[in-house]
Design a protein around this motif. Sequence first.
Motif, PDB file in Angstrom:
ATOM      1  N   TRP A  87       0.831  -1.210   0.000  1.00 36.04           N
ATOM      2  CA  TRP A  87       0.000   0.000   0.000  1.00 36.04           C
ATOM      3  C   TRP A  87       0.862   1.256   0.000  1.00 36.04           C
ATOM      4  O   TRP A  87       0.452   2.298  -0.512  1.00 36.04           O
ATOM      5  N   ARG A  93      -0.815   1.628  -6.863  1.00 39.00           N
ATOM      6  CA  ARG A  93      -2.024   1.179  -6.182  1.00 39.00           C
ATOM      7  C   ARG A  93      -3.119   0.854  -7.191  1.00 39.00           C
ATOM      8  O   ARG A  93      -3.297   1.565  -8.179  1.00 39.00           O
ATOM      9  N   TYR A 173      -5.552  -5.309   2.110  1.00 43.60           N
ATOM     10  CA  TYR A 173      -5.344  -4.265   1.098  1.00 43.60           C
ATOM     11  C   TYR A 173      -6.658  -3.547   0.806  1.00 43.60           C
ATOM     12  O   TYR A 173      -6.690  -2.325   0.631  1.00 43.60           O
ATOM     13  N   THR A 176      -7.501  -1.047   3.567  1.00 45.11           N
ATOM     14  CA  THR A 176      -6.725   0.190   3.447  1.00 45.11           C
ATOM     15  C   THR A 176      -7.230   1.041   2.278  1.00 45.11           C
ATOM     16  O   THR A 176      -7.215   2.269   2.356  1.00 45.11           O
ATOM     17  N   ALA A 177      -7.681   0.380   1.218  1.00 45.40           N
ATOM     18  CA  ALA A 177      -8.216   1.132   0.080  1.00 45.40           C
ATOM     19  C   ALA A 177      -9.512   1.839   0.443  1.00 45.40           C
ATOM     20  O   ALA A 177      -9.774   2.964  -0.002  1.00 45.40           O
TER      21      ALA A 177
END
Length: 217
Positions: A87, A93, A173, A176-177
């Motif tokens: 990240w 990304r 992931y 976090t996105a």
Amino acid sequence: MSTPTAPEAGRRRAVLVVIGGLVAAGVLVGALWAVLAPPVHGVVVLNRQGERVKAFLGDEADHFFTSSALLVGMLLVVAVVAAVMLWQWRVHRGPVLVAALSGGCALAAVAAAAVGAGLARLRYGAVDVAAAPVSPEHRVHYVTEAPAVFFGHSPLQVLVTILFPAAVAALVYALTAVSTARDDLGGWPPQDERRLPTDRTGTADDAQPVGPQSPSR
């Protein structure tokens, strides 16, 4: 959030770096697991009927589960750390990097299982019940069996062990996105997210032109 600059490494190279790094991490995990995983102690006994029987001492059979859980736990640590680190690779990304992360974690699990099982087999050998040196005079022979990398031998159990770390990495992931406010995740190329300041819903035809206007006649 500052605007990212163009990446020096292309998207294809980034994918190869991610997958290669995760496979290397899987090899290291397998080697470390072979050192830490507890072996299973047992005996080969010649019973009164002249048959050879293998049995485990006490609760030593539980080490099969313990060793498999240890491998999965180590792979989960790699998956979480890899997701957080990737990240930080801001310019790449996006879904391509997620696919590389998931595929790399699955390959890392395969590499860890293969290396771990191979090293454990070299360290402890294989138990050959038929060749155990038992006789009517010496009916008990103590053996040490290599730990297991999988919870079982069925294809489903093997597949779950391989795909579980990949699923956890993708989930971390994704979390976090979700935490970022930008649709482009702050990656490259950046997207213009400026919006017309208006308090009502309308179309582009409703927006007033920006800039100097000619005086009305």
